[in-house]
Design a protein around this motif. Structure first.
Motif, PDB file in Angstrom:
ATOM      1  N   GLY A   1    -104.086 121.896   1.378  1.00 48.90           N
ATOM      2  CA  GLY A   1    -102.762 122.412   0.699  1.00 48.90           C
ATOM      3  C   GLY A   1    -102.924 123.063  -0.588  1.00 48.90           C
ATOM      4  N   LEU A   2    -103.822 124.030  -0.614  1.00 52.24           N
ATOM      5  CA  LEU A   2    -104.030 124.814  -2.015  1.00 52.24           C
ATOM      6  C   LEU A   2    -102.815 125.498  -2.524  1.00 52.24           C
ATOM      7  CD1 LEU A   2    -105.915 125.589  -4.375  1.00 52.24           C
ATOM      8  CD2 LEU A   2    -106.870 127.352  -2.813  1.00 52.24           C
ATOM      9  N   GLY A   3    -102.182 126.070  -1.307  1.00 47.78           N
ATOM     10  CA  GLY A   3    -100.848 126.938  -1.786  1.00 47.78           C
ATOM     11  C   GLY A   3     -99.768 126.053  -2.254  1.00 47.78           C
ATOM     12  N   ALA A   4     -99.502 124.776  -1.752  1.00 50.75           N
ATOM     13  CA  ALA A   4     -98.808 124.407  -2.326  1.00 50.75           C
ATOM     14  C   ALA A   4     -99.155 123.503  -3.862  1.00 50.75           C
ATOM     15  CB  ALA A   4     -98.449 122.760  -1.447  1.00 50.75           C
ATOM     16  N   ILE A   5    -100.457 123.296  -3.819  1.00 51.06           N
ATOM     17  CA  ILE A   5    -100.783 122.704  -5.080  1.00 51.06           C
ATOM     18  C   ILE A   5    -100.653 124.001  -6.229  1.00 51.06           C
ATOM     19  CG2 ILE A   5    -102.730 122.258  -6.570  1.00 51.06           C
ATOM     20  CD1 ILE A   5    -103.852 120.722  -4.004  1.00 51.06           C
ATOM     21  N   THR A   6    -100.890 125.206  -5.884  1.00 48.38           N
ATOM     22  CA  THR A   6    -100.802 126.216  -6.843  1.00 48.38           C
ATOM     23  C   THR A   6     -99.590 126.532  -7.261  1.00 48.38           C
ATOM     24  OG1 THR A   6    -102.831 127.432  -5.682  1.00 48.38           O
ATOM     25  CG2 THR A   6    -101.195 128.782  -6.758  1.00 48.38           C
ATOM     26  N   GLN A   7     -98.489 126.416  -6.358  1.00 51.59           N
ATOM     27  CA  GLN A   7     -97.093 126.498  -6.590  1.00 51.59           C
ATOM     28  C   GLN A   7     -96.522 125.399  -7.682  1.00 51.59           C
ATOM     29  OE1 GLN A   7     -95.031 126.520  -3.073  1.00 51.59           O
ATOM     30  NE2 GLN A   7     -95.409 128.632  -2.439  1.00 51.59           N
ATOM     31  N   ARG A   8     -96.961 124.240  -7.285  1.00 52.04           N
ATOM     32  CA  ARG A   8     -96.688 123.092  -8.216  1.00 52.04           C
ATOM     33  C   ARG A   8     -97.312 123.378  -9.559  1.00 52.04           C
ATOM     34  NH1 ARG A   8     -98.052 119.111  -5.095  1.00 52.04           N
ATOM     35  NH2 ARG A   8    -100.222 118.802  -5.617  1.00 52.04           N
ATOM     36  N   LEU A   9     -98.592 123.607  -9.625  1.00 51.50           N
ATOM     37  CA  LEU A   9     -99.083 124.119 -10.786  1.00 51.50           C
ATOM     38  C   LEU A   9     -98.410 125.060 -11.800  1.00 51.50           C
ATOM     39  CD1 LEU A   9    -102.913 123.991 -10.080  1.00 51.50           C
ATOM     40  CD2 LEU A   9    -101.744 122.481 -11.717  1.00 51.50           C
ATOM     41  N   ARG A  10     -98.138 126.349 -10.954  1.00 55.68           N
ATOM     42  CA  ARG A  10     -97.253 127.313 -11.648  1.00 55.68           C
ATOM     43  C   ARG A  10     -95.735 126.883 -12.221  1.00 55.68           C
ATOM     44  NH1 ARG A  10     -99.296 131.514  -7.518  1.00 55.68           N
ATOM     45  NH2 ARG A  10    -100.687 132.869  -8.506  1.00 55.68           N
ATOM     46  N   ARG A  11     -95.210 126.084 -11.302  1.00 57.18           N
ATOM     47  CA  ARG A  11     -93.880 125.577 -11.934  1.00 57.18           C
ATOM     48  C   ARG A  11     -94.157 124.743 -13.097  1.00 57.18           C
ATOM     49  NH1 ARG A  11     -93.102 124.599  -6.063  1.00 57.18           N
ATOM     50  NH2 ARG A  11     -93.406 122.545  -6.478  1.00 57.18           N
ATOM     51  N   ALA A  12     -95.453 123.995 -13.227  1.00 57.93           N
ATOM     52  CA  ALA A  12     -95.689 123.446 -14.293  1.00 57.93           C
ATOM     53  C   ALA A  12     -96.175 124.080 -15.617  1.00 57.93           C
ATOM     54  CB  ALA A  12     -96.605 122.183 -14.132  1.00 57.93           C
ATOM     55  N   GLY A  13     -96.323 125.201 -15.383  1.00 59.43           N
ATOM     56  CA  GLY A  13     -96.457 126.262 -16.521  1.00 59.43           C
ATOM     57  C   GLY A  13     -98.052 126.266 -16.659  1.00 59.43           C
ATOM     58  N   VAL A  14     -98.791 125.938 -15.598  1.00 60.18           N
ATOM     59  CA  VAL A  14    -100.222 125.964 -15.847  1.00 60.18           C
ATOM     60  C   VAL A  14    -100.739 127.326 -15.464  1.00 60.18           C
ATOM     61  CG1 VAL A  14    -102.454 124.888 -14.868  1.00 60.18           C
ATOM     62  CG2 VAL A  14    -100.438 123.218 -15.223  1.00 60.18           C
ATOM     63  N   ALA A  15    -101.554 127.908 -16.405  1.00 63.87           N
ATOM     64  CA  ALA A  15    -102.375 129.379 -16.107  1.00 63.87           C
ATOM     65  C   ALA A  15    -103.211 129.056 -14.856  1.00 63.87           C
ATOM     66  CB  ALA A  15    -102.878 129.812 -17.328  1.00 63.87           C
TER      67      ALA A  15
END
Length: 123
Positions: free
Chosen positions: A63-77
């Motif tokens: 689920g890399l796409g979902a993980i990527t979205q979650r990280l972006r929403r949390a402000g992770v570069a």
């Protein structure tokens, strides 16, 4: 750094979804352990010694796409261009450690048992 366990838990457990492993015989203040398939990721508070920018820990994920979205929403570069289409991204944890998140093309590969060494990184 000393006192970084709460921030580490928020990132590794909350954002990446790793499952914490508890063991009363080894649990110590400032120490966290997470299951990585057949291995384990140990996080220990300590004096900051710097981070080697070329060194990184690679983790296989689903689920890399979902993980990527979650990280972006949390402000992770996230360094994903053009790597996301290839099934991988790079992120920096709150302590400057570089992580490579890889989603295999064959998701069944995530279930294959592998012997790996335990991994320890400083927080």
């Amino acid at each position: 750094p000393i006192g970084g366990s709460k921030q580490a838990r928020a990132f590794y457990e909350g954002l990446l979804g790793l499952r914490e492993v508890r063991d009363p015989a080894h649990d110590r203040p400032g120490s966290l352990r997470y299951a990585l398939g057949w291995g384990r990721l140990d996080l220990r508070e300590g004096l900051y010694t710097g981070v080697a920018p070329q060194a990184h820990l690679a983790l296989r994920v689903a689920g890399l796409g979902a993980i990527t979205q979650r990280l972006r929403r949390a402000g992770v570069a996230i360094d994903d261009a053009p790597l996301l289409d290839a099934g991988r991204i790079y992120v920096i944890d709150p302590f400057g450690n570089r992580l490579e998140l890889i989603e295999p093309a064959d998701h069944g590969d995530l279930e294959q048992p592998r012997r790996v060494s335990d991994v320890r990184i400083a927080i």
